[in-house]
Design an enzyme around this catalytic site. Structure first.
Site, short mmCIF file in Angstrom:
data_model
loop_
_atom_site.label_atom_id
_atom_site.label_comp_id
_atom_site.label_asym_id
_atom_site.label_seq_id
_atom_site.Cartn_x
_atom_site.Cartn_y
_atom_site.Cartn_z
N SER A 1 3.02 -1.97 10.65
CA SER A 1 4.46 -1.95 10.93
C SER A 1 5.15 -3.26 10.58
CB SER A 1 4.72 -1.54 12.39
OG SER A 1 4.26 -0.21 12.62
N ASN B 1 0.86 -1.19 0.00
CA ASN B 1 0.00 0.00 0.00
C ASN B 1 0.90 1.23 0.00
OD1 ASN B 1 -1.89 1.98 0.41
ND2 ASN B 1 -2.33 1.43 2.54
N GLU C 1 -5.75 -5.06 10.57
CA GLU C 1 -4.78 -4.00 10.83
C GLU C 1 -5.15 -3.26 12.11
OE1 GLU C 1 -2.68 -2.79 7.00
OE2 GLU C 1 -4.48 -1.59 7.12
N HIS D 1 -9.83 1.08 4.61
CA HIS D 1 -8.57 1.29 5.34
C HIS D 1 -8.83 2.24 6.50
CE1 HIS D 1 -4.46 2.38 6.30
NE2 HIS D 1 -4.07 1.33 5.60
N LYS E 1 0.03 4.20 -0.28
CA LYS E 1 -0.67 5.37 0.30
C LYS E 1 -0.47 6.58 -0.62
CE LYS E 1 0.19 3.43 4.83
NZ LYS E 1 -0.02 3.58 6.25
N GLU F 1 -7.13 4.54 7.78
CA GLU F 1 -6.79 5.95 7.56
C GLU F 1 -7.95 6.67 6.89
OE1 GLU F 1 -3.07 5.43 5.53
OE2 GLU F 1 -2.05 4.91 7.40
N GLY G 1 1.94 2.28 10.90
CA GLY G 1 2.88 3.39 10.77
C GLY G 1 3.54 3.82 12.07
C1 PEP Z 1 -1.00 0.10 5.87
O1 PEP Z 1 -0.80 1.03 5.12
O2 PEP Z 1 -2.03 -0.55 5.77
C2 PEP Z 1 0.01 -0.21 6.88
C3 PEP Z 1 -0.13 -1.30 7.58
O3 PEP Z 1 1.06 0.67 7.04
P1 PEP Z 1 2.46 0.37 7.76
O4 PEP Z 1 2.97 -0.93 7.18
O5 PEP Z 1 3.32 1.53 7.40
O6 PEP Z 1 2.20 0.25 9.22
#
Ligand code: PEP
Length: 259
Positions: free
Chosen positions: A216, A9, A169, A95, A11, A97, A175
């Site tokens: 992460s 992803n 997640e 997601h 982003k 975010e 992040g």
């Molecule tokens: C994500 O974007 O879904 C995500 C898990 O980000 P990160 O790996 O940076 O934590």
């Protein structure tokens, strides 16, 4: 046996064609050579077509990061499943975010509509679920995550659900550099996600759906997640923007093959 699936992803990064294609050129051959897992790259909309073209001669699939639940109409700035069909195979839905940004397009009901629309257009949804820090600390993870699962797939047939991918997640892990422990992530996936799917659609579907962990994930911890019996891959944000993402995928496949 569920086939592993690793999704990158990006982003809101690598959104200019020159930078996106430079990165694609660096990773596409080594990533293509890693067999034993589905590999998906989800770039920003601005470069979706360019990345799809750059990856066309490879087995690496492309996904979008969101879509609207309507096919067309007065929705300024939105992208529909009808527009994505033919351009990419996957679409990330719900997601955290986006859910956190709020609004009518990211409610549980809206995400349910998006899942239906995506499937109707032959896109594979990657449906994101996960609890926030306060919910985790209050012991509400199970109720929250199983509720998100029930809502997202309500009204679908077992066959449709089996076509979906789910990304667990935990919001507090995205992040932050603070990944969930593999054992905890596996427990939520088994007891909150697969158990909810089993209740709604039967044990066979619950065991067929691929569930990723996200939050992460790095080249150093991916193998521990993939060694878990209920984790079938990862949705990777920050670490997917680095050239050693290829090593992350390689380690994931090796670890998945070891159990
Ligand atoms: C994500 O974007 O879904 C995500 C898990 O980000 P990160 O790996 O940076 O934590």
């Amino acid at each position: 046996m569920r086939r592993p699936i690793l999704a990158a992803n990006w982003k809101m990064n690598l959104g200019r064609a020159d930078e996106a294609l430079e990165f694609v050129r660096r990773i596409r051959f080594p990533l293509s050579e890693i067999e034993g897992a589905d590999r998906v790259v989800c770039p920003p909309f601005t470069v979706l077509a360019a990345v799809a073209e750059g990856l066309a001669p490879t087995p690496i699939a492309v996904g979008a990061q969101n879509m609207h639940f309507e096919d067309k109409g007065a929705h300024t700035g939105e992208i529909s499943a009808a527009m994505l069909a033919g351009l990419c195979r996957y679409v990330i839905l719900g997601h955290s975010e986006r859910r956190a940004a709020g609004g009518a397009l990211e409610t549980d009901a809206a995400i349910q509509r998006k899942v239906k629309t995506a499937l109707a257009r032959d896109l594979t949804p990657i449906v994101c679920v996960g609890e926030n820090l306060a919910q985790m600390e209050a012991g509400e993870t199970h109720a929250w995550v199983s509720g998100q699962i029930t809502s997202a797939f309500e009204g679908l047939s077992a066959v449709q659900v089996a076509r979906c991918v789910i990304a667990y997640e935990p919001i507090w892990a995205i992040g932050t550099g603070r990944a969930a422990t593999p054992v905890d992530a596996n427990r939520v996936i088994a007891l909150s996600i697969r158990a909810s799917l089993a209740e709604g659609f039967g044990e066979e579907v619950a065991q067929a759906v691929r569930v990723q962990y996200g939050g992460s994930v790095t080249v150093d911890n991916i193998a521990d997640f993939m060694a878990m019996p209920d984790i079938d891959g990862a949705l990777v944000g920050g670490a997917s923007l680095k050239p050693d993402y290829v090593d992350l995928v390689r380690r994931a496949v090796e670890a998945a093959g070891s159990h």
